[in-house]
Write a protein that holds these residues in place. Structure first.
Motif: not given
Length: 550
Positions: A59-60, A168-170, A179-187
């Protein structure tokens, strides 16, 4: 770091025993492979070209020395003496025997690890910045919210069978290392004009055969509404996402076909309906979980270290390693030490059982018992005193883990490719190995500067080639392996999808083609201060294309 509570432990043990029964029925022939497939995928077990592959969740990307030693033990006893770190901050075993899988999972459970939701059409392992809790540019530690998301999403009854896998990436820093902008949800954790901390929410990023950069769906989301807003997004996707075509089932296609404005309206409407429900996140719960990620007991040290400076002056290898692999820490007297898993001529992301034990020992002795896995297939010791860096380097060097190439051309991402994967069109690992050897001269790599090269063996883009400064995609041309080159991709806060240069190159010519691209950059750059990506953005494809196809 988060520790299992009683519920976590009981649940994971129950899942192990459940899967043990399923495996026994498969071996006995009571389950066909088609019947077994959905059961094994729920437990992170894939069937690849030559054997089963087990994907274990980290995890993370945060783990400790006991967990690393357990992974080393599993590699030694149940595999071929090595493991492979992936682009989702997980670890994979490529050669386990089916009958041993339940026992492997049982052993992993002993150190609070599992393989649940590392595959299947569900919410996968939430990833984050590998420097979380240590980075100088961090607003808040994103792992706190990754853990909250993990607890919310694990076996969520509404999102266990989504139209497609969901990632999902945070990130909690001004520099996007997740790389949050190539995820289904980026936070992205951010502060608003009033100084309040919340999230900027991006939706619809992804790679694969239809690469897209995520679009901002909300500029600022208060912390207490994190889960309700994620739930609203997932509900809209679960209801409207396509299930008739797996290639068009990701949320990025829904964003593209619906349009971000209309989709935002649907999400906001659903959110208004549920935001004040039980999904509203109590801030005291945030604080409770935050306590698990409290800063280590750092010593009060000077910002500089005489021992460190002397060793850097005396030892050229150490100086190069520091230059490439050591990053500034937010705490005076400490540093972030990156461990490259990209030695010359080896498969990117692989690590042997004995090397894993070396890293475990170093983490325990010098890094407050913390290790991080990165989405670029490396490892990190996040909290090392400057005074200890030379000892860490010397130990890594003796173990073959002191390659000084972080962010340089030989620090490439590569998927397993046709050597392992049944979906691949071409080999990735031999190409990575050949490029690594071609550019092995460290002084040449430093002269080239930052250059992120990424290789995928098929259009599924597990090697993230779309966002490589130089991307390489394996394609099949009448049974022969060819490779397409893209340029200008980027995975950080300035995310971009690379552009195809032109016709693909044969296996025998792809390394020469990469060298041509690099040499063209060296000729056109405005001094050493202009990076490859800056030069490309200034001149475009034309000069590279001209040289490649002259």
């Amino acid at each position: 770091m988060y520790r299992y509570d009683e519920f976590d432990s009981d649940f994971v043990q129950q899942r192990v025993e459940q899967f043990r029964d399923q495996v026994e029925r498969r071996i006995a022939g009571d389950l066909t492979e088609d019947e077994f497939k959905p059961l094994r995928l729920m437990n992170g077990l894939y069937l690849q070209l030559h054997a089963y592959m087990l994907r274990v969740a980290i995890p993370y990307g945060t783990f400790n020395s006991a967990q690393m030693r357990k992974m080393a033990h599993i590699a030694r006893k149940y595999d071929k003496g090595y493991a492979h770190f992936t682009t989702r901050q997980n670890v994979q075993y490529n050669w386990p025997v089916l009958k041993d899988i339940p026992t492997i999972l049982e052993e992993l459970a002993d150190v609070e690890m599992h393989a649940i939701q590392t595959s299947g059409n569900c919410i996968r392992n939430t990833t984050s910045d590998q420097y979380a809790g240590a980075a100088a540019d961090e607003i808040e530690d994103p792992r706190v919210y990754c853990e909250i998301i993990r607890q919310w999403s694990s076996l969520h009854p509404e999102f266990t069978f989504l139209p497609r896998k969901f990632k999902v990436a945070v990130t909690g820093a001004t520099t996007d290392r997740a790389a949050i902008r190539v995820h289904d949800i980026g936070l992205a954790i951010k502060k608003n004009a009033e100084g309040k901390v919340g999230f900027e929410v991006h939706v619809g990023g992804g790679q694969g055969r239809t690469p897209m950069i995520a679009k901002a769906v909300r500029d600022f989301l208060p912390k207490e509404h994190l889960l309700s807003y994620l739930e609203a997004i997932l509900r809209v996707y679960n209801q409207l996402g396509r299930r008739d075509n797996k290639y068009k089932a990701r949320i990025k296609i829904l964003v593209h076909e619906t349009g971000i404005e209309e989709l935002r309206g649907l999400i906001e409407a659903e959110w208004e309906r549920i935001k004040d429900s039980a999904l509203k996140l109590p801030l005291e719960e945030v604080e409770r979980i935050n306590d698990y990620f409290a800063a280590p007991a750092w010593e009060k040290l000077d910002a500089t270290s005489r021992l460190f400076e002397v060793k850097r002056f005396e030892d050229r290898g150490f100086a190069n390693w520091v230059k490439a692999n050591v990053v500034a820490h937010r705490q005076a007297g400490y540093a972030i030490a990156n461990i490259s898993l990209k030695p010359e001529g080896e498969a990117p992301g692989d690590i042997t059982d004995s090397q894993m034990e070396v890293v475990a020992d170093l983490a325990e002795k010098y890094s407050f018992d913390e290790i991080r896995a990165t989405h670029e297939q490396n490892l990190v010791l996040p909290h090392v005193k400057l005074d200890d860096l030379f000892e860490v380097y010397s130990t890594l060097s003796a173990a073959g883990l002191a390659t000084a190439n972080l962010g340089l051309i030989s620090d490439m991402i590569a998927c397993p490719g046709l050597d392992y994967c049944a979906l691949a069109n071409a080999r990735s690992i031999p190409v990575a190995q050949a490029i690594s050897k071609r550019f092995s001269d460290i002084e040449r790599q430093f002269d080239i500067g930052e250059l992120k090269l990424k290789i995928s063996g098929c259009i599924n883009a597990c090697g993230h080639h779309h966002v490589g400064h130089i991307g390489i995609l394996g394609v099949d041309r009448k049974g022969e392996e060819y490779y397409q080159i893209t340029l200008g991709g980027n995975a950080n806060e300035n995310a971009a999808i690379g552009k195809i240069v032109g016709p693909s190159f044969s296996y025998d010519n792809i390394v020469d083609a990469v060298e041509t691209v690099v040499n063209t950059y060296l000729e056109i750059r405005n001094g050493k201060e202009e990076s490859f990506l800056d030069a490309y953005n200034r001149v475009g494809l034309a000069p590279f294309k001209e040289r490649l196809y002259a």
